[in-house]
Design a protein around this motif. Structure first.
Motif, PDB file in Angstrom:
ATOM      1  N   ARG A  93       0.833  -1.206   0.000  1.00  0.00           N
ATOM      2  CA  ARG A  93       0.000   0.000   0.000  1.00  0.00           C
ATOM      3  C   ARG A  93       0.868   1.257   0.000  1.00  0.00           C
ATOM      4  NH1 ARG A  93      -3.967   1.524   4.980  1.00  0.00           N
ATOM      5  NH2 ARG A  93      -4.009   3.739   4.586  1.00  0.00           N
ATOM      6  N   PHE A  94       1.932   1.243   0.789  1.00  0.00           N
ATOM      7  CA  PHE A  94       2.812   2.416   0.892  1.00  0.00           C
ATOM      8  C   PHE A  94       3.467   2.728  -0.454  1.00  0.00           C
ATOM      9  CE2 PHE A  94       6.723   4.670   1.827  1.00  0.00           C
ATOM     10  CZ  PHE A  94       6.297   5.620   2.747  1.00  0.00           C
ATOM     11  N   ILE A  95       3.990   1.679  -1.100  1.00  0.00           N
ATOM     12  CA  ILE A  95       4.668   1.882  -2.389  1.00  0.00           C
ATOM     13  C   ILE A  95       3.672   2.429  -3.415  1.00  0.00           C
ATOM     14  CG2 ILE A  95       5.738   0.670  -4.336  1.00  0.00           C
ATOM     15  CD1 ILE A  95       7.039  -1.254  -2.305  1.00  0.00           C
ATOM     16  N   PHE A  96       2.478   1.856  -3.442  1.00  0.00           N
ATOM     17  CA  PHE A  96       1.500   2.309  -4.433  1.00  0.00           C
ATOM     18  C   PHE A  96       0.987   3.714  -4.120  1.00  0.00           C
ATOM     19  CE2 PHE A  96       1.705  -2.125  -5.580  1.00  0.00           C
ATOM     20  CZ  PHE A  96       1.696  -2.041  -6.964  1.00  0.00           C
ATOM     21  N   ASP A  97       0.823   4.040  -2.835  1.00  0.00           N
ATOM     22  CA  ASP A  97       0.409   5.406  -2.467  1.00  0.00           C
ATOM     23  C   ASP A  97       1.456   6.419  -2.918  1.00  0.00           C
ATOM     24  OD1 ASP A  97      -1.868   4.514  -1.355  1.00  0.00           O
ATOM     25  OD2 ASP A  97      -1.303   4.854   0.742  1.00  0.00           O
ATOM     26  N   GLN A  98       2.731   6.071  -2.709  1.00  0.00           N
ATOM     27  CA  GLN A  98       3.811   6.992  -3.113  1.00  0.00           C
ATOM     28  C   GLN A  98       3.799   7.187  -4.624  1.00  0.00           C
ATOM     29  OE1 GLN A  98       7.785   6.352  -1.650  1.00  0.00           O
ATOM     30  NE2 GLN A  98       7.240   7.879  -0.136  1.00  0.00           N
ATOM     31  N   GLU A  99       3.595   6.089  -5.325  1.00  0.00           N
ATOM     32  CA  GLU A  99       3.621   6.150  -6.784  1.00  0.00           C
ATOM     33  C   GLU A  99       2.485   7.012  -7.333  1.00  0.00           C
ATOM     34  OE1 GLU A  99       2.719   2.417  -8.553  1.00  0.00           O
ATOM     35  OE2 GLU A  99       2.387   3.443 -10.446  1.00  0.00           O
ATOM     36  N   HIS A 100       1.317   6.944  -6.668  1.00  0.00           N
ATOM     37  CA  HIS A 100       0.162   7.681  -7.192  1.00  0.00           C
ATOM     38  C   HIS A 100       0.314   9.182  -7.107  1.00  0.00           C
ATOM     39  CE1 HIS A 100      -2.123   3.764  -7.208  1.00  0.00           C
ATOM     40  NE2 HIS A 100      -2.075   4.207  -8.447  1.00  0.00           N
ATOM     41  N   ARG A 101       1.379   9.621  -6.392  1.00  0.00           N
ATOM     42  CA  ARG A 101       1.667  11.063  -6.380  1.00  0.00           C
ATOM     43  C   ARG A 101       2.240  11.504  -7.726  1.00  0.00           C
ATOM     44  NH1 ARG A 101       4.989  11.593  -0.885  1.00  0.00           N
ATOM     45  NH2 ARG A 101       3.517  10.604   0.501  1.00  0.00           N
ATOM     46  N   TYR A 102       2.667  10.525  -8.527  1.00  0.00           N
ATOM     47  CA  TYR A 102       3.284  10.850  -9.819  1.00  0.00           C
ATOM     48  C   TYR A 102       2.437  10.285 -10.938  1.00  0.00           C
ATOM     49  CZ  TYR A 102       7.073  12.048  -6.793  1.00  0.00           C
ATOM     50  OH  TYR A 102       7.806  12.629  -5.785  1.00  0.00           O
ATOM     51  N   PRO A 103       1.584  11.126 -11.557  1.00  0.00           N
ATOM     52  CA  PRO A 103       0.647  10.627 -12.553  1.00  0.00           C
ATOM     53  C   PRO A 103       1.340   9.948 -13.733  1.00  0.00           C
ATOM     54  CG  PRO A 103       0.361  13.009 -12.172  1.00  0.00           C
ATOM     55  CD  PRO A 103       1.496  12.565 -11.325  1.00  0.00           C
ATOM     56  N   GLU A 104       2.605  10.343 -14.011  1.00  0.00           N
ATOM     57  CA  GLU A 104       3.301   9.760 -15.161  1.00  0.00           C
ATOM     58  C   GLU A 104       3.890   8.377 -14.852  1.00  0.00           C
ATOM     59  OE1 GLU A 104       4.272  12.283 -13.328  1.00  0.00           O
ATOM     60  OE2 GLU A 104       6.366  11.996 -12.789  1.00  0.00           O
ATOM     61  N   ALA A 105       3.879   7.976 -13.571  1.00  0.00           N
ATOM     62  CA  ALA A 105       4.495   6.687 -13.204  1.00  0.00           C
ATOM     63  C   ALA A 105       3.695   5.532 -13.794  1.00  0.00           C
ATOM     64  CB  ALA A 105       4.558   6.563 -11.688  1.00  0.00           C
ATOM     65  N   THR A 106       4.444   4.535 -14.272  1.00  0.00           N
ATOM     66  CA  THR A 106       3.762   3.390 -14.920  1.00  0.00           C
ATOM     67  C   THR A 106       3.469   2.265 -13.939  1.00  0.00           C
ATOM     68  OG1 THR A 106       5.899   2.344 -15.377  1.00  0.00           O
ATOM     69  CG2 THR A 106       4.997   3.808 -17.087  1.00  0.00           C
ATOM     70  N   GLY A 107       4.075   2.329 -12.751  1.00  0.00           N
ATOM     71  CA  GLY A 107       3.869   1.254 -11.772  1.00  0.00           C
ATOM     72  C   GLY A 107       4.948   0.189 -11.841  1.00  0.00           C
ATOM     73  N   GLU A 108       5.832   0.296 -12.847  1.00  0.00           N
ATOM     74  CA  GLU A 108       6.860  -0.739 -13.006  1.00  0.00           C
ATOM     75  C   GLU A 108       7.828  -0.767 -11.812  1.00  0.00           C
ATOM     76  OE1 GLU A 108       7.879  -0.390 -17.174  1.00  0.00           O
ATOM     77  OE2 GLU A 108       9.508  -1.830 -16.851  1.00  0.00           O
ATOM     78  N   LEU A 109       8.246   0.415 -11.363  1.00  0.00           N
ATOM     79  CA  LEU A 109       9.189   0.466 -10.236  1.00  0.00           C
ATOM     80  C   LEU A 109       8.514  -0.053  -8.963  1.00  0.00           C
ATOM     81  CD1 LEU A 109      11.960   1.254  -9.108  1.00  0.00           C
ATOM     82  CD2 LEU A 109      11.060   3.546  -8.697  1.00  0.00           C
ATOM     83  N   SER A 110       7.254   0.333  -8.766  1.00  0.00           N
ATOM     84  CA  SER A 110       6.524  -0.143  -7.583  1.00  0.00           C
ATOM     85  C   SER A 110       6.464  -1.657  -7.575  1.00  0.00           C
ATOM     86  CB  SER A 110       5.091   0.396  -7.587  1.00  0.00           C
ATOM     87  OG  SER A 110       5.125   1.783  -7.573  1.00  0.00           O
ATOM     88  N   ASN A 111       6.151  -2.230  -8.739  1.00  0.00           N
ATOM     89  CA  ASN A 111       6.053  -3.688  -8.811  1.00  0.00           C
ATOM     90  C   ASN A 111       7.415  -4.342  -8.588  1.00  0.00           C
ATOM     91  OD1 ASN A 111       3.285  -4.046  -9.217  1.00  0.00           O
ATOM     92  ND2 ASN A 111       3.484  -3.369 -11.335  1.00  0.00           N
ATOM     93  N   LEU A 112       8.459  -3.689  -9.088  1.00  0.00           N
ATOM     94  CA  LEU A 112       9.810  -4.231  -8.897  1.00  0.00           C
ATOM     95  C   LEU A 112      10.175  -4.243  -7.403  1.00  0.00           C
ATOM     96  CD1 LEU A 112      12.519  -5.207  -9.936  1.00  0.00           C
ATOM     97  CD2 LEU A 112      13.051  -2.875 -10.641  1.00  0.00           C
ATOM     98  N   LEU A 113       9.839  -3.157  -6.708  1.00  0.00           N
ATOM     99  CA  LEU A 113      10.119  -3.116  -5.271  1.00  0.00           C
ATOM    100  C   LEU A 113       9.328  -4.194  -4.548  1.00  0.00           C
ATOM    101  CD1 LEU A 113      10.122   0.756  -4.789  1.00  0.00           C
ATOM    102  CD2 LEU A 113      12.083  -0.762  -4.455  1.00  0.00           C
ATOM    103  N   TYR A 114       8.130  -4.404  -5.023  1.00  0.00           N
ATOM    104  CA  TYR A 114       7.304  -5.430  -4.396  1.00  0.00           C
ATOM    105  C   TYR A 114       7.866  -6.833  -4.672  1.00  0.00           C
ATOM    106  CZ  TYR A 114       3.272  -7.333  -2.126  1.00  0.00           C
ATOM    107  OH  TYR A 114       2.477  -8.003  -1.237  1.00  0.00           O
TER     108      TYR A 114
END
Ligand code: AFP
Length: 345
Positions: free
Chosen positions: A10-31
């Protein structure tokens, strides 16, 4: 009973949603890395029970004896990351060359470097060990990643972190927006936010160094360490000594409580012992994000351009004022010996 928790997901995805251009790839990699950490943590917990402790009778590329758990951790991380389409290439402290993504799997835009089980000579005595990781955006244009994707200076990291397998398992990471720590709750198998926005004290309580090397250091380093323990006038307030010999554990204690960790060059290790890409650079990124600093004695670690995958570097890292004191002492020593002095930290 706590009914609301923040999981790492949840924390990683919340942080990512602050950046509309983020694709989610980095979040998934951290996960993916968090998943690997849970698997490794489970193997470490069982290590004393099943007979997997001890040497695998193999030596790694540095000529060090590999422990069985090193191999398990190395394979676990590879297998958690190599098929997801998020990574173009990997490099591990345990492998001589870069680790390509198998041809049957897609590639992505990140290069991942890791030390699968740092401090592994402590395994047999049940002391804390850790995993360190570092993530860069690829610079090669297409196809499978190349060595150029992993030979980047630390200032180009997009994320870095470590997992400490201690009395509890903790994952600490940064993506350049502060440092955040999570503790694994073994009852639910989730990393929960326990240390949001870690800031390390400007002046620390501890100094951590393998002092058995004292006579192998140059005069400047001997003076700096004597200064840390209050042996010289104009030193800092005397510090307590703490040294485990496991970088993750030594760094983590100093990050939270304040302190300085040193692994200087010595006559046996003229370039220092620790690896720039797998140990120094990721820890330096975390230290700076926590308002500490990191240097090789004269140069900022994050500015060092690596020339080789397994390059070593001296490391002085931790509370900002303490690192500054050591850097100043070394500069004065270098000037008085007539050596060329590099730019200040
Ligand atoms: P091992 O992984 O071989 O135990 O080495 C650990 C390490 O790379 C790092 O985690 C420690 O800070 C450092 O070496 C300890 O080195 P010394 O035993 O020479 O103090």
């Amino acid at each position: 009973m706590q009914t609301s928790v923040t999981t790492i997901e949840r924390f990683i995805f919340d942080q990512e949603h602050r950046y509309p251009e983020a694709t989610g790839e980095l979040s998934n990699l951290l996960y993916d890395i968090a998943l690997a950490a849970k698997i490794i943590a489970a193997a470490i917990r069982r290590a004393g029970l099943v007979n997997i402790l001890g040497s695998a009778n193999n030596r790694n590329v540095q000529g060090e004896e590999q422990q069985k758990l090193d191999l398990i951790a190395n394979e676990t991380i590879k297998n958690c990351l190599n098929h997801t389409g998020r990574v173009c290439v990997m490099a591990s402290e345990e492998d001589e060359d870069i680790i390509p993504v198998p041809t049957e799997y897609p590639v992505g835009k990140y290069a991942v470097l890791y030390d699968p089980l740092d401090g592994s000579s402590n395994i047999d005595v049940n002391s804390a060990v850790g995993t360190i990781f570092s993530i860069y955006r690829r610079i090669s244009m297409e196809g499978r990643g190349t060595v150029s994707d992993v030979l980047q200076p630390g200032c180009k990291q997009v994320a870095a972190g470590y997992v400490m397998y201690g009395s509890s398992t903790m994952l600490v990471y940064t993506t350049g927006q502060g440092v955040h720590g999570f503790t694994l709750d073994p009852t639910i198998g989730e990393f929960l936010l326990s240390h949001p926005r870690i800031v390390t004290p400007r002046v620390g309580k501890y100094y951590s160094v393998n002092e058995s090397n004292f006579w192998r250091w140059d005069k400047g380093m001997q003076t700096a360490v004597r200064g840390l323990k209050g042996d010289i006038t104009d030193g800092v307030k005397p510090k307590n000594s703490r040294y485990i010999g496991s970088l993750v554990a030594d760094f983590h204690r100093n990050l939270i409580a304040g302190g300085i960790f040193l692994y200087p060059a010595d006559t046996r290790n003229p370039n220092g012992k620790l690896r720039l890409l797998y140990e120094a650079s990721p820890m330096a990124f975390i230290a700076e994000q926590a308002e500490g600093s990191a240097t090789d004695g004269l140069n900022r670690i994050l500015d060092i351009m690596p020339a080789a995958l397994h390059q070593r570097t001296p490391l002085v890292i931790g509370s900002r004022e303490d690192v500054g004191f050591v850097a100043d002492t070394l500069r004065i020593g270098a000037r008085s010996s007539g050596a060329t002095v590099q730019p200040a930290l």
